[in-house]
Design an enzyme around this catalytic site. Sequence first.
Site, PDB file in Angstrom:
ATOM      1  N   GLN A 185     -35.023  11.061   6.986  1.00 28.99           N
ATOM      2  CA  GLN A 185     -33.928  10.099   6.998  1.00 28.99           C
ATOM      3  C   GLN A 185     -33.990   9.279   5.711  1.00 28.99           C
ATOM      4  OE1 GLN A 185     -31.533  10.006   9.142  1.00 28.99           O
ATOM      5  NE2 GLN A 185     -32.328  11.190  10.863  1.00 28.99           N
ATOM      6  N   TYR A 213     -34.434  20.235  18.115  1.00 22.29           N
ATOM      7  CA  TYR A 213     -34.273  19.832  16.700  1.00 22.29           C
ATOM      8  C   TYR A 213     -35.200  18.658  16.362  1.00 22.29           C
ATOM      9  CZ  TYR A 213     -29.708  21.840  18.093  1.00 22.29           C
ATOM     10  OH  TYR A 213     -28.701  22.607  18.644  1.00 22.29           O
ATOM     11  N   ASN A 218     -39.847  12.788  13.861  1.00 23.79           N
ATOM     12  CA  ASN A 218     -39.347  11.434  13.627  1.00 23.79           C
ATOM     13  C   ASN A 218     -39.153  10.668  14.930  1.00 23.79           C
ATOM     14  OD1 ASN A 218     -38.188   9.328  11.894  1.00 23.79           O
ATOM     15  ND2 ASN A 218     -36.207   9.917  12.741  1.00 23.79           N
ATOM     16  N   GLU A 234     -38.460  23.054  17.307  1.00 22.48           N
ATOM     17  CA  GLU A 234     -37.938  23.007  15.943  1.00 22.48           C
ATOM     18  C   GLU A 234     -38.077  24.403  15.346  1.00 22.48           C
ATOM     19  OE1 GLU A 234     -36.464  22.526  12.421  1.00 22.48           O
ATOM     20  OE2 GLU A 234     -36.380  20.818  13.806  1.00 22.48           O
ATOM     21  N   ASP A 294     -30.810  15.937  18.363  1.00 23.83           N
ATOM     22  CA  ASP A 294     -30.389  15.390  17.068  1.00 23.83           C
ATOM     23  C   ASP A 294     -29.967  16.589  16.223  1.00 23.83           C
ATOM     24  OD1 ASP A 294     -29.951  13.984  14.761  1.00 23.83           O
ATOM     25  OD2 ASP A 294     -32.054  13.484  14.396  1.00 23.83           O
ATOM     26  N   CYS A 319     -25.111  13.053  13.379  1.00 18.02           N
ATOM     27  CA  CYS A 319     -24.749  12.722  12.008  1.00 18.02           C
ATOM     28  C   CYS A 319     -23.289  13.060  11.728  1.00 18.02           C
ATOM     29  CB  CYS A 319     -25.658  13.449  11.020  1.00 18.02           C
ATOM     30  SG  CYS A 319     -25.581  15.248  11.144  1.00 18.02           S
ATOM     31  N   GLU A 353     -24.027   7.667  11.159  1.00 19.05           N
ATOM     32  CA  GLU A 353     -24.896   8.202  12.201  1.00 19.05           C
ATOM     33  C   GLU A 353     -24.590   7.415  13.467  1.00 19.05           C
ATOM     34  OE1 GLU A 353     -28.562  10.884  12.069  1.00 19.05           O
ATOM     35  OE2 GLU A 353     -27.236  10.219  10.470  1.00 19.05           O
TER      36      GLU A 353
END
Length: 361
Positions: A185, A213, A218, A234, A294, A319, A353
């Site tokens: 980010q 994801y 994070n 992921e 995400d 996003c 976002e």
Amino acid sequence: MGLGFEPERYEEQLAEKRQRLVDLLAPFNAPAPEIFESPREHFRLRAEFRLWYEGGVPHYAMFEQGDKRKAVLIDQLPIAAHRINELMNPLLEACKADPVLGRKLFQVEFLTTLSGEALVTLCYHRPIDESWDIAAQRLAEDLGIMIIGRSRGRKRVLQRDHVCEELSVAGRAWRYQQVEGGFTQPNGTVNQHMLSWALDAAGRNENDLLELYCGNGNFTLPLSTRFRKVLATELSKSSVRSALQNLDENNVTNVTLVRLSSEEVTEALNGARAFRRLEGVDLNEFNFGTVFVDPPRAGLDPATLELVSRYPRILYISCNPETLAANLETLSQTHQVTRSALFDQFPYTHHMECGVLLEKR
């Protein structure tokens, strides 16, 4: 399309974004969004510059989106972190003075952290070798930074290929390995707001979390404190490596991380396909009460939409509010939006976002 750097218009631009999100969520009877502002200046921790040569002299340059012919020459970038601005001129002057560093240098990339580290990547249209290492190591020591060199088919790492970030979430500090070239980010202050909001929206749970994801972990790290167990997924190998390192660095022991795409997770949970990467993982041991997503700008594909709609609660960070709204057309058939938020990751642009919490009707 950018809006231009106009700090005096920040509140007006943020209000426009808020109204746009309200309008997109209106068909789903969403509550008013919680708004998380950005610092007005020096908020961006990453920056990438092409070098533009005039009379053989290099300058940092940026371009209007879609137009690589007309360069805008710059020597400072007010949206970039203070550390980036401090480094820009000394680094370029050093490259001008030393042909080993400056010859056929065409791009400079900065990666910095809230905690003060800086990693600079120098990109060349020529091979680089041990003589470059010596000059670059001297420059790294002079500026107190780490340096990576890139040329076609070659990557030379002098110290390490990542920075170590520290983010504060609900009174706890989390350490993250952020790898050069990997996704992170860019607005660290707003990222902390996002993590804190997600933690609050998740609440405290006695069941488990499914995360799709997960990137470098994070959200995974703080969310792990709110669930019995977490299954995080992921696809990117480099992100998985960073996520595993970050879990270990922060002594997180209740997360199972597997390298699967969202489509593969759907197949695995449906029992449609067995994966060697799930060897030793018993999916039946998990009792998922919440799913966290995400996704990339394209949003969730139909199969993943069907999967997440099974769970009582969905935490969705987006996003791209347009694809979020498109996904909500499906999810609103089974779930109600009970919280929403706007995170101003990208001031002075149209990008934003946002996040929603959906709960089973």
